[in-house]
Enzyme design. Sequence first.
Site, PDB file in Angstrom:
ATOM      1  N   ASP A   1       0.830  -1.201   0.000  1.00 35.21           N
ATOM      2  CA  ASP A   1       0.000   0.000   0.000  1.00 35.21           C
ATOM      3  C   ASP A   1       0.872   1.263   0.000  1.00 35.21           C
ATOM      4  O   ASP A   1       2.058   1.225   0.337  1.00 35.21           O
ATOM      5  CB  ASP A   1      -0.900  -0.015   1.235  1.00 35.21           C
TER       6      ASP A   1
ATOM      7  N   GLU B   1       3.414   6.506  -2.503  1.00 39.36           N
ATOM      8  CA  GLU B   1       3.183   7.439  -3.602  1.00 39.36           C
ATOM      9  C   GLU B   1       3.560   8.868  -3.202  1.00 39.36           C
ATOM     10  O   GLU B   1       3.049   9.844  -3.734  1.00 39.36           O
ATOM     11  CB  GLU B   1       1.704   7.370  -4.013  1.00 39.36           C
TER      12      GLU B   1
END
Length: 229
Positions: free
Chosen positions: A139, A142
């Site tokens: 996860d 970013e």
Amino acid sequence: IGPLLWRDENKDQAQVENDIQQMRLLDLAHTAIWIDRPYATAVNTFDFKKEQFPEPEKMIQKIHSLGFKLGLWHTPYLEEATGDLLIEAESKGYFPPQTGLILNKWGKPIDFTNPAAYKWWQDHLKNYKDMGIAGYKLDYAEDIVPGISGVRNKWRFFDGSDERTMHRGYTILYHKVYSEMLPEDGGYLLCRSGKYGDQKYAYIIWPGDLDANFALHKEEVVDRNGKKF
């Protein structure tokens, strides 16, 4: 190749074991499951919280005996609650020398361009590999974006690279770190995003937390109970 199952926040070990038993009793064609957070002491402590999962080895053995592979949710961060792990990473310079805007709630990402940090992270992942973990739902990661609102979002990494190349390169390194720690007889990575060249690491792409109602961005949606979203 087969369906994966997960719950958004597993309650405890008993719930996981009941899930896999029910799937086999109902003859459902699932081949793997993953356990989402929270399951560890903190993000990321490479363990299982004892109050929640008192006997993780026995649970994993049971999962395997019923024909499932098991994966775990993971990220490249160390939150404050990790304690000694965070202190060690900071003291040894395992984070980027310069970080831009942090787009997660746990902290700076590990600098995988640093060979020592790369090996250190994998040394800890080996704990899970030895327990029989065959995959990961990877996860976040970013944070490294080149700019925001026309302003450069400056990052600098151990190898001298910056956000102009690492907005792509970091994602690939992140997935590579985990891919190399999968079982030799096969495993999987479920990844939130990928870049060109990532095909050999990111086996499955998950497009984020999307609602399956086909609504447009910012479109008001009303469910069957009249609740607006």
